[in-house]
Scaffold this motif. Structure first.
Motif, PDB file in Angstrom:
ATOM      1  N   ASP A   1       0.879  -1.088  -0.135  1.00  0.00           N
ATOM      2  CA  ASP A   1      -0.020  -0.092  -0.079  1.00  0.00           C
ATOM      3  C   ASP A   1       0.839   1.363  -0.001  1.00  0.00           C
ATOM      4  O   ASP A   1       0.558   2.242  -0.660  1.00  0.00           O
ATOM      5  CB  ASP A   1      -1.034  -0.024   1.087  1.00  0.00           C
ATOM      6  CG  ASP A   1      -2.190  -0.864   0.973  1.00  0.00           C
ATOM      7  OD1 ASP A   1      -2.202  -1.493  -0.143  1.00  0.00           O
ATOM      8  OD2 ASP A   1      -2.895  -1.167   2.095  1.00  0.00           O
ATOM      9  N   ALA A   2       2.018   1.182   0.666  1.00  0.00           N
ATOM     10  CA  ALA A   2       3.107   2.321   0.594  1.00  0.00           C
ATOM     11  C   ALA A   2       3.305   2.671  -0.759  1.00  0.00           C
ATOM     12  O   ALA A   2       3.558   3.757  -1.201  1.00  0.00           O
ATOM     13  CB  ALA A   2       4.175   2.036   1.685  1.00  0.00           C
ATOM     14  N   ALA A   3       3.638   1.539  -1.543  1.00  0.00           N
ATOM     15  CA  ALA A   3       4.293   1.827  -2.990  1.00  0.00           C
ATOM     16  C   ALA A   3       3.128   2.345  -3.832  1.00  0.00           C
ATOM     17  O   ALA A   3       3.539   2.980  -4.915  1.00  0.00           O
ATOM     18  CB  ALA A   3       4.730   0.377  -3.460  1.00  0.00           C
TER      19      ALA A   3
ATOM     20  N   GLN B   1      -5.693   4.142   3.958  1.00  0.00           N
ATOM     21  CA  GLN B   1      -5.668   3.412   5.193  1.00  0.00           C
ATOM     22  C   GLN B   1      -7.022   3.089   5.345  1.00  0.00           C
ATOM     23  O   GLN B   1      -7.344   1.980   5.987  1.00  0.00           O
ATOM     24  CB  GLN B   1      -5.075   4.357   6.334  1.00  0.00           C
ATOM     25  CG  GLN B   1      -5.241   3.635   7.848  1.00  0.00           C
ATOM     26  CD  GLN B   1      -4.167   2.663   7.848  1.00  0.00           C
ATOM     27  OE1 GLN B   1      -3.189   2.436   6.842  1.00  0.00           O
ATOM     28  NE2 GLN B   1      -4.709   1.789   8.673  1.00  0.00           N
ATOM     29  N   GLU B   2      -8.116   3.864   5.266  1.00  0.00           N
ATOM     30  CA  GLU B   2      -9.220   3.335   5.388  1.00  0.00           C
ATOM     31  C   GLU B   2      -9.754   2.045   4.559  1.00  0.00           C
ATOM     32  O   GLU B   2     -10.534   1.406   4.989  1.00  0.00           O
ATOM     33  CB  GLU B   2     -10.311   4.690   5.225  1.00  0.00           C
ATOM     34  CG  GLU B   2     -10.407   5.921   6.028  1.00  0.00           C
ATOM     35  CD  GLU B   2     -11.056   6.868   5.884  1.00  0.00           C
ATOM     36  OE1 GLU B   2     -11.305   7.731   6.789  1.00  0.00           O
ATOM     37  OE2 GLU B   2     -11.595   7.152   4.644  1.00  0.00           O
ATOM     38  N   LEU B   3      -9.522   2.350   3.175  1.00  0.00           N
ATOM     39  CA  LEU B   3      -9.865   1.145   2.353  1.00  0.00           C
ATOM     40  C   LEU B   3      -9.054   0.010   2.700  1.00  0.00           C
ATOM     41  O   LEU B   3      -9.512  -1.100   2.543  1.00  0.00           O
ATOM     42  CB  LEU B   3      -9.377   1.513   0.787  1.00  0.00           C
ATOM     43  CG  LEU B   3     -10.282   2.472   0.118  1.00  0.00           C
ATOM     44  CD1 LEU B   3     -10.137   3.004  -1.016  1.00  0.00           C
ATOM     45  CD2 LEU B   3     -11.746   1.920  -0.015  1.00  0.00           C
ATOM     46  N   ALA B   4      -7.827  -0.024   3.390  1.00  0.00           N
ATOM     47  CA  ALA B   4      -6.974  -1.127   3.861  1.00  0.00           C
ATOM     48  C   ALA B   4      -7.845  -1.778   4.955  1.00  0.00           C
ATOM     49  O   ALA B   4      -7.908  -2.941   5.261  1.00  0.00           O
ATOM     50  CB  ALA B   4      -5.580  -0.785   4.231  1.00  0.00           C
TER      51      ALA B   4
ATOM     52  N   GLU C   1     -11.080  -1.598   5.433  1.00  0.00           N
ATOM     53  CA  GLU C   1     -12.300  -2.229   4.965  1.00  0.00           C
ATOM     54  C   GLU C   1     -12.000  -3.638   4.251  1.00  0.00           C
ATOM     55  O   GLU C   1     -12.869  -4.491   4.145  1.00  0.00           O
ATOM     56  CB  GLU C   1     -12.946  -1.224   4.176  1.00  0.00           C
ATOM     57  CG  GLU C   1     -13.609   0.020   4.896  1.00  0.00           C
ATOM     58  CD  GLU C   1     -13.837   0.937   4.042  1.00  0.00           C
ATOM     59  OE1 GLU C   1     -14.200   0.870   2.712  1.00  0.00           O
ATOM     60  OE2 GLU C   1     -14.238   2.289   4.448  1.00  0.00           O
ATOM     61  N   HIS C   2     -10.801  -3.581   3.557  1.00  0.00           N
ATOM     62  CA  HIS C   2     -10.546  -4.569   2.335  1.00  0.00           C
ATOM     63  C   HIS C   2      -9.426  -5.481   2.626  1.00  0.00           C
ATOM     64  O   HIS C   2      -9.110  -6.351   1.824  1.00  0.00           O
ATOM     65  CB  HIS C   2     -10.592  -4.170   0.957  1.00  0.00           C
ATOM     66  CG  HIS C   2     -12.062  -3.301   0.735  1.00  0.00           C
ATOM     67  ND1 HIS C   2     -13.246  -3.891   0.190  1.00  0.00           N
ATOM     68  CD2 HIS C   2     -12.219  -2.200   0.854  1.00  0.00           C
ATOM     69  CE1 HIS C   2     -14.230  -3.166   0.029  1.00  0.00           C
ATOM     70  NE2 HIS C   2     -13.632  -1.853   0.216  1.00  0.00           N
ATOM     71  N   GLY C   3      -8.653  -5.446   3.711  1.00  0.00           N
ATOM     72  CA  GLY C   3      -7.423  -6.102   3.933  1.00  0.00           C
ATOM     73  C   GLY C   3      -6.174  -5.408   3.272  1.00  0.00           C
ATOM     74  O   GLY C   3      -5.227  -5.343   4.053  1.00  0.00           O
ATOM     75  N   SER C   4      -6.407  -4.738   2.247  1.00  0.00           N
ATOM     76  CA  SER C   4      -5.168  -3.796   1.773  1.00  0.00           C
ATOM     77  C   SER C   4      -5.901  -2.906   0.761  1.00  0.00           C
ATOM     78  O   SER C   4      -6.770  -3.387   0.025  1.00  0.00           O
ATOM     79  CB  SER C   4      -4.112  -4.717   1.305  1.00  0.00           C
ATOM     80  OG  SER C   4      -4.242  -5.224  -0.024  1.00  0.00           O
ATOM     81  N   PHE C   5      -5.091  -2.049   0.610  1.00  0.00           N
ATOM     82  CA  PHE C   5      -5.760  -0.926  -0.763  1.00  0.00           C
ATOM     83  C   PHE C   5      -5.557  -1.819  -1.849  1.00  0.00           C
ATOM     84  O   PHE C   5      -6.419  -1.477  -2.973  1.00  0.00           O
ATOM     85  CB  PHE C   5      -4.714   0.373  -0.805  1.00  0.00           C
ATOM     86  CG  PHE C   5      -5.142   1.506  -1.736  1.00  0.00           C
ATOM     87  CD1 PHE C   5      -6.412   1.826  -1.950  1.00  0.00           C
ATOM     88  CD2 PHE C   5      -4.216   1.606  -2.713  1.00  0.00           C
ATOM     89  CE1 PHE C   5      -6.721   2.782  -2.810  1.00  0.00           C
ATOM     90  CE2 PHE C   5      -4.444   2.654  -3.877  1.00  0.00           C
ATOM     91  CZ  PHE C   5      -5.768   3.060  -4.000  1.00  0.00           C
ATOM     92  N   GLY C   6      -4.563  -2.516  -2.008  1.00  0.00           N
ATOM     93  CA  GLY C   6      -4.192  -3.196  -3.485  1.00  0.00           C
ATOM     94  C   GLY C   6      -5.332  -4.246  -3.479  1.00  0.00           C
ATOM     95  O   GLY C   6      -5.667  -4.403  -4.745  1.00  0.00           O
ATOM     96  N   GLN C   7      -5.829  -4.877  -2.563  1.00  0.00           N
ATOM     97  CA  GLN C   7      -6.894  -5.790  -2.741  1.00  0.00           C
ATOM     98  C   GLN C   7      -8.171  -5.091  -3.075  1.00  0.00           C
ATOM     99  O   GLN C   7      -8.994  -5.657  -4.044  1.00  0.00           O
ATOM    100  CB  GLN C   7      -7.267  -6.682  -1.399  1.00  0.00           C
ATOM    101  CG  GLN C   7      -5.984  -7.735  -1.091  1.00  0.00           C
ATOM    102  CD  GLN C   7      -6.352  -8.149   0.116  1.00  0.00           C
ATOM    103  OE1 GLN C   7      -7.670  -8.510   0.629  1.00  0.00           O
ATOM    104  NE2 GLN C   7      -5.651  -9.064   0.848  1.00  0.00           N
TER     105      GLN C   7
END
Length: 231
Positions: free
Chosen positions: A40-42, A115-118, A120-126
């Motif tokens: 998520d940082a990348a 951060q919020e989406l991570a 909610e969904h495990g990670s922003f990438g997911q």
């Protein structure tokens, strides 16, 4: 009545303009599922870089980005959310960076979104990966709604940079869609984007190619005939 061409006709015209099938194929974006490998940082770093590139010289942004990585703690969302306004102000006046206060504030706003989406969904990438490319305009809309400075082509360019398949609404693409009566609304409107998505979905059904490749071929079939054209 719309005048949607079969994709093979578009391909043949584009190939004729670019020097043949092999030359056109060489211009197509390379298939990449890079988002599956990125933290998520990348992803936040790539998003922020694209925001700074908007309306600016891309090479300058790329040259300065290592300094951004250091100044913004590797773009770790949780760390960035601890940054004080004073620390952000210091970065906005740092000559080693690109001094644009509003775009720097967008880094902070988008760190919160990531951060919020991570959460909610495990990670922003997911969250990014769950979107069907046949409704990629829905992803554009969510990035614009939930994030900062991700409207226009900035969101789609970010998605393309991290391996999410998408077409782009560039000048050549818009001109083609309008000329063939596939677009009769503003390209930035929901209706206009739905019309574009429908056209690209049809071409994908015909060809089996990714949206990114379809977008490049359509762009190569119109506009200035120059090598290295980007859609």
């Amino acid at each position: 009545m719309s005048k949607q061409e079969h994709f093979d006709a578009i391909w043949q015209r584009a190939a004729g303009r670019k020097g043949g099938d092999a030359a056109l194929t060489a211009l197509l974006p390379q298939a990449d599922s890079g988002q599956a490998r990125l933290s998520d940082a990348a992803l936040l770093s790539a998003m922020s870089a694209q925001i700074f590139k908007s309306g600016f010289v891309w090479r300058v942004v790329e040259n300065k980005w290592p300094a951004f990585e250091q100044a913004f703690w590797g773009f770790e969302p949780q760390k960035l959310l601890l940054m004080s306004p004073e620390q952000l102000d210091q970065r906005a006046s740092d000559p080693a960076l690109i001094r644009h206060g509003k775009k720097m504030q967008a880094i902070m706003d988008n760190a919160l979104m990531v951060q919020e989406l991570a959460e909610e969904h495990g990670s922003f990438g997911q969250w990014l990966q769950q979107w069907d490319s046949r409704n990629v305009i829905g992803l554009w809309a969510e990035l614009k709604r939930r994030g900062s400075r991700l409207g226009g082509n900035t969101g789609p360019y970010f998605l393309r940079s991290v391996g999410i398949d998408t077409f782009l609404m560039t000048g050549d693409i818009i001109a083609y869609l309008k000329a063939h009566e596939l677009l009769d609304a503003s390209p930035n409107s929901k209706r206009g984007q739905m019309q574009a998505q429908a056209a690209f979905n049809c071409w994908q059904d015909e060809s089996g190619l990714p949206l990114a490749s379809l977008s490049r071929v359509v762009a190569c079939s119109v506009g200035d005939n120059r090598l290295g054209v980007t859609d």
